[in-house]
Design a protein around this motif. Sequence first.
Motif, PDB file in Angstrom:
ATOM      1  N   PRO A  42     -12.483  -2.637   8.722  1.00 37.74           N
ATOM      2  CA  PRO A  42     -13.805  -3.008   9.220  1.00 37.74           C
ATOM      3  C   PRO A  42     -13.801  -3.027  10.760  1.00 37.74           C
ATOM      4  CG  PRO A  42     -13.187  -4.431   7.406  1.00 37.74           C
ATOM      5  CD  PRO A  42     -11.970  -3.611   7.754  1.00 37.74           C
ATOM      6  N   ALA A  43     -14.904  -2.579  11.335  1.00 42.24           N
ATOM      7  CA  ALA A  43     -14.975  -2.323  12.774  1.00 42.24           C
ATOM      8  C   ALA A  43     -14.641  -3.535  13.635  1.00 42.24           C
ATOM      9  CB  ALA A  43     -16.354  -1.788  13.143  1.00 42.24           C
ATOM     10  N   ARG A  44     -15.121  -4.697  13.285  1.00 46.60           N
ATOM     11  CA  ARG A  44     -14.915  -5.873  14.140  1.00 46.60           C
ATOM     12  C   ARG A  44     -13.428  -6.170  14.330  1.00 46.60           C
ATOM     13  NH1 ARG A  44     -15.991 -11.957  13.056  1.00 46.60           N
ATOM     14  NH2 ARG A  44     -16.283 -12.736  15.171  1.00 46.60           N
ATOM     15  N   GLN A  45     -12.689  -6.214  13.246  1.00 48.56           N
ATOM     16  CA  GLN A  45     -11.256  -6.471  13.333  1.00 48.56           C
ATOM     17  C   GLN A  45     -10.536  -5.282  13.972  1.00 48.56           C
ATOM     18  OE1 GLN A  45      -9.284  -7.109   9.585  1.00 48.56           O
ATOM     19  NE2 GLN A  45      -7.403  -7.822  10.550  1.00 48.56           N
ATOM     20  N   GLU A  48     -10.737  -5.190  17.827  1.00 48.15           N
ATOM     21  CA  GLU A  48      -9.780  -6.137  18.404  1.00 48.15           C
ATOM     22  C   GLU A  48      -8.371  -5.544  18.370  1.00 48.15           C
ATOM     23  OE1 GLU A  48     -10.008  -9.150  19.910  1.00 48.15           O
ATOM     24  OE2 GLU A  48     -12.186  -9.137  19.768  1.00 48.15           O
ATOM     25  N   ALA A  49      -8.026  -4.935  17.238  1.00 47.53           N
ATOM     26  CA  ALA A  49      -6.693  -4.341  17.103  1.00 47.53           C
ATOM     27  C   ALA A  49      -6.496  -3.191  18.096  1.00 47.53           C
ATOM     28  CB  ALA A  49      -6.471  -3.851  15.670  1.00 47.53           C
ATOM     29  N   VAL A  50      -7.533  -2.380  18.318  1.00 50.03           N
ATOM     30  CA  VAL A  50      -7.443  -1.294  19.310  1.00 50.03           C
ATOM     31  C   VAL A  50      -7.110  -1.878  20.671  1.00 50.03           C
ATOM     32  CG1 VAL A  50      -8.786   0.420  20.601  1.00 50.03           C
ATOM     33  CG2 VAL A  50      -8.897   0.389  18.111  1.00 50.03           C
ATOM     34  N   ASP A  51      -7.802  -2.940  21.062  1.00 50.89           N
ATOM     35  CA  ASP A  51      -7.532  -3.573  22.361  1.00 50.89           C
ATOM     36  C   ASP A  51      -6.099  -4.087  22.433  1.00 50.89           C
ATOM     37  OD1 ASP A  51     -10.047  -3.035  23.335  1.00 50.89           O
ATOM     38  OD2 ASP A  51     -10.833  -5.043  22.923  1.00 50.89           O
ATOM     39  N   ILE A  52      -5.636  -4.723  21.379  1.00 45.51           N
ATOM     40  CA  ILE A  52      -4.266  -5.247  21.344  1.00 45.51           C
ATOM     41  C   ILE A  52      -3.269  -4.101  21.472  1.00 45.51           C
ATOM     42  CG2 ILE A  52      -2.550  -6.350  19.840  1.00 45.51           C
ATOM     43  CD1 ILE A  52      -5.033  -8.006  18.729  1.00 45.51           C
ATOM     44  N   LEU A  53      -3.485  -3.038  20.728  1.00 51.35           N
ATOM     45  CA  LEU A  53      -2.574  -1.897  20.784  1.00 51.35           C
ATOM     46  C   LEU A  53      -2.602  -1.217  22.156  1.00 51.35           C
ATOM     47  CD1 LEU A  53      -3.309  -0.490  17.241  1.00 51.35           C
ATOM     48  CD2 LEU A  53      -1.108  -1.381  18.027  1.00 51.35           C
ATOM     49  N   GLN A 135      -2.924 -10.181  14.380  1.00 55.97           N
ATOM     50  CA  GLN A 135      -3.303 -10.868  15.610  1.00 55.97           C
ATOM     51  C   GLN A 135      -4.817 -10.823  15.810  1.00 55.97           C
ATOM     52  OE1 GLN A 135      -1.146  -9.577  19.055  1.00 55.97           O
ATOM     53  NE2 GLN A 135      -2.346 -10.844  20.445  1.00 55.97           N
ATOM     54  N   ALA A 136      -5.446  -9.689  15.509  1.00 55.02           N
ATOM     55  CA  ALA A 136      -6.898  -9.562  15.635  1.00 55.02           C
ATOM     56  C   ALA A 136      -7.609 -10.531  14.695  1.00 55.02           C
ATOM     57  CB  ALA A 136      -7.324  -8.126  15.344  1.00 55.02           C
ATOM     58  N   ALA A 137      -7.126 -10.652  13.467  1.00 50.89           N
ATOM     59  CA  ALA A 137      -7.736 -11.580  12.503  1.00 50.89           C
ATOM     60  C   ALA A 137      -7.651 -13.016  13.001  1.00 50.89           C
ATOM     61  CB  ALA A 137      -7.069 -11.440  11.137  1.00 50.89           C
ATOM     62  N   VAL A 142     -10.443 -17.782  15.360  1.00 51.67           N
ATOM     63  CA  VAL A 142     -10.632 -18.791  16.404  1.00 51.67           C
ATOM     64  C   VAL A 142     -12.006 -18.632  17.029  1.00 51.67           C
ATOM     65  CG1 VAL A 142      -9.837 -19.524  18.698  1.00 51.67           C
ATOM     66  CG2 VAL A 142      -8.176 -19.100  16.873  1.00 51.67           C
ATOM     67  N   THR A 143     -12.383 -17.407  17.322  1.00 50.92           N
ATOM     68  CA  THR A 143     -13.695 -17.139  17.928  1.00 50.92           C
ATOM     69  C   THR A 143     -14.823 -17.624  17.018  1.00 50.92           C
ATOM     70  OG1 THR A 143     -12.795 -15.207  19.050  1.00 50.92           O
ATOM     71  CG2 THR A 143     -15.184 -15.318  18.832  1.00 50.92           C
ATOM     72  N   ASP A 144     -14.714 -17.349  15.738  1.00 53.26           N
ATOM     73  CA  ASP A 144     -15.755 -17.762  14.794  1.00 53.26           C
ATOM     74  C   ASP A 144     -15.875 -19.280  14.699  1.00 53.26           C
ATOM     75  OD1 ASP A 144     -16.323 -15.116  14.294  1.00 53.26           O
ATOM     76  OD2 ASP A 144     -15.243 -15.053  12.375  1.00 53.26           O
ATOM     77  N   ARG A 145     -14.764 -19.989  14.828  1.00 51.69           N
ATOM     78  CA  ARG A 145     -14.805 -21.455  14.781  1.00 51.69           C
ATOM     79  C   ARG A 145     -15.476 -22.046  16.023  1.00 51.69           C
ATOM     80  NH1 ARG A 145      -9.004 -21.854  12.697  1.00 51.69           N
ATOM     81  NH2 ARG A 145      -8.558 -21.973  14.911  1.00 51.69           N
ATOM     82  N   CYS A 146     -15.403 -21.318  17.131  1.00 53.14           N
ATOM     83  CA  CYS A 146     -15.954 -21.822  18.396  1.00 53.14           C
ATOM     84  C   CYS A 146     -17.436 -21.523  18.550  1.00 53.14           C
ATOM     85  CB  CYS A 146     -15.192 -21.200  19.571  1.00 53.14           C
ATOM     86  SG  CYS A 146     -13.483 -21.758  19.637  1.00 53.14           S
TER      87      CYS A 146
END
Length: 147
Positions: A42-45, A48-53, A135-137, A142-146
């Motif tokens: 799914p695109a959202r996760q 994030e993974a693309v940025d981490i990589l 790591q993206a998940a 954390v973002t969703d909780r905030c």
Amino acid sequence: MDTDGSRIAVGHRRPVRGRKSGAVESGCQGGGTPHTELVTVPARQALEAVDILRLGLGVGPVLHDCAGATLGFLVPPGTSVHWRHPGSACAPLCGPLSQEGTGRPPIAGADWLIGPESAPLTATDPTRLRAALVQAARTLEVTDRCI
């Protein structure tokens, strides 16, 4: 990228019954061998993974569906045999990475987020991809909780 439920149809794949996460055989129709495989997320996760990589582990070519729902990471052949990651699927991608003379991906309804000519790697290492997805998940949780 439709590996059992996503958006873009990855052609020339044979589902294997009883496997989780949409894993499929590594062979192509007509007895060919895949040059690479595609892990869809799914695109959202996946973003994030693309940025981490990109920040450290290295990333290969990445496809996106034009609806923006799914990204696909090119990974080495044989990845689908052992790929087990919740919310993702892996399937062989048979044929050339780009339509001859156009640079467009060989999958209808898809385009390159990171094309083969601009990716630092020819394929994303599956172990590093899995770590980036975990790591993206966590980051998204954390973002969703905030919010």
